[in-house]
Design an enzyme around this catalytic site. Structure first.
Site, PDB file in Angstrom:
ATOM      1  N   TYR A 131       0.719  -1.966  -0.449  1.00 44.27           N
ATOM      2  CA  TYR A 131      -0.333   0.066  -0.030  1.00 44.27           C
ATOM      3  C   TYR A 131       0.567   0.626   0.377  1.00 44.27           C
ATOM      4  O   TYR A 131       1.106   1.253   1.243  1.00 44.27           O
ATOM      5  CB  TYR A 131      -0.722   0.010   1.134  1.00 44.27           C
ATOM      6  CG  TYR A 131      -2.077  -1.210   0.922  1.00 44.27           C
ATOM      7  CD1 TYR A 131      -2.583  -1.959   0.043  1.00 44.27           C
ATOM      8  CD2 TYR A 131      -2.481  -1.407   2.043  1.00 44.27           C
ATOM      9  CE1 TYR A 131      -2.981  -3.075   0.167  1.00 44.27           C
ATOM     10  CE2 TYR A 131      -3.959  -2.284   2.672  1.00 44.27           C
ATOM     11  CZ  TYR A 131      -4.380  -2.937   1.537  1.00 44.27           C
ATOM     12  OH  TYR A 131      -4.708  -3.673   1.400  1.00 44.27           O
ATOM     13  N   HIS A 183       0.140 -12.280   0.680  1.00 42.56           N
ATOM     14  CA  HIS A 183      -1.186 -11.141   0.060  1.00 42.56           C
ATOM     15  C   HIS A 183      -1.134 -11.678  -1.512  1.00 42.56           C
ATOM     16  O   HIS A 183      -0.415 -11.829  -1.617  1.00 42.56           O
ATOM     17  CB  HIS A 183      -0.515  -9.485  -0.025  1.00 42.56           C
ATOM     18  CG  HIS A 183      -1.904  -9.091  -0.148  1.00 42.56           C
ATOM     19  ND1 HIS A 183      -1.136  -7.550  -0.523  1.00 42.56           N
ATOM     20  CD2 HIS A 183      -2.846  -8.539  -0.774  1.00 42.56           C
ATOM     21  CE1 HIS A 183      -2.247  -6.810  -0.617  1.00 42.56           C
ATOM     22  NE2 HIS A 183      -3.437  -7.443  -0.973  1.00 42.56           N
TER      23      HIS A 183
END
Length: 138
Positions: free
Chosen positions: A37, A107
């Site tokens: 992110y 992820h």
């Protein structure tokens, strides 16, 4: 994630930290981020750094989660999967200003990296006390 990219204009750091702390004041006790992110607008780890700064005063009172993505070329003949994952984890711990994670996510599972092998490494990290639990996202 929205403090680093993805949902319109990104606020400045002071606003982001204040917003995270206000969420805590209003009862939020679960904070989730990812090493990726921020890489679209800033750099990998940007969001983790914001979260780390914001929750540092009350870290022990919250559940903290982050995510990593492993690529097959990160390990192999000269480097173990453990070492590759541990390198991701080390960077996240530094960014988040903590010495453990409550939840560590794989992820976006890479089909070239057997989840069973990742599970073994995660088990080791749990035994070492660096993470308390793990999961994976597809």
């Amino acid at each position: 994630m929205g403090f680093s990219h993805g949902y319109g204009e990104v606020p400045d750091e002071a606003y982001a930290i204040e917003a995270i702390r206000k969420a805590y004041e209003y009862g939020c006790r679960f904070f989730d981020t990812a090493e990726s992110y921020g890489m679209q607008m800033f750099y990998p780890g940007h969001n983790e750094q914001l979260v780390g700064k914001a929750i540092e005063p009350f870290r022990e009172e919250v559940v903290l989660a982050t995510k990593f993505h492993i690529r097959p070329n990160e390990f192999g003949k000269h480097r173990s999967l453990y070492d590759a994952i541990r390198e991701h984890l080390k960077a996240s711990l530094e960014n988040l200003r903590t010495d453990y994670l409550d939840l560590y996510y794989l992820h976006r599972v890479n089909e070239d990296v057997p989840v069973e092998e990742v599970a073994k490494v995660m088990g080791q990290l749990i035994e070492e006390g660096i993470i308390r639990g793990w999961d994976y996202l597809r």
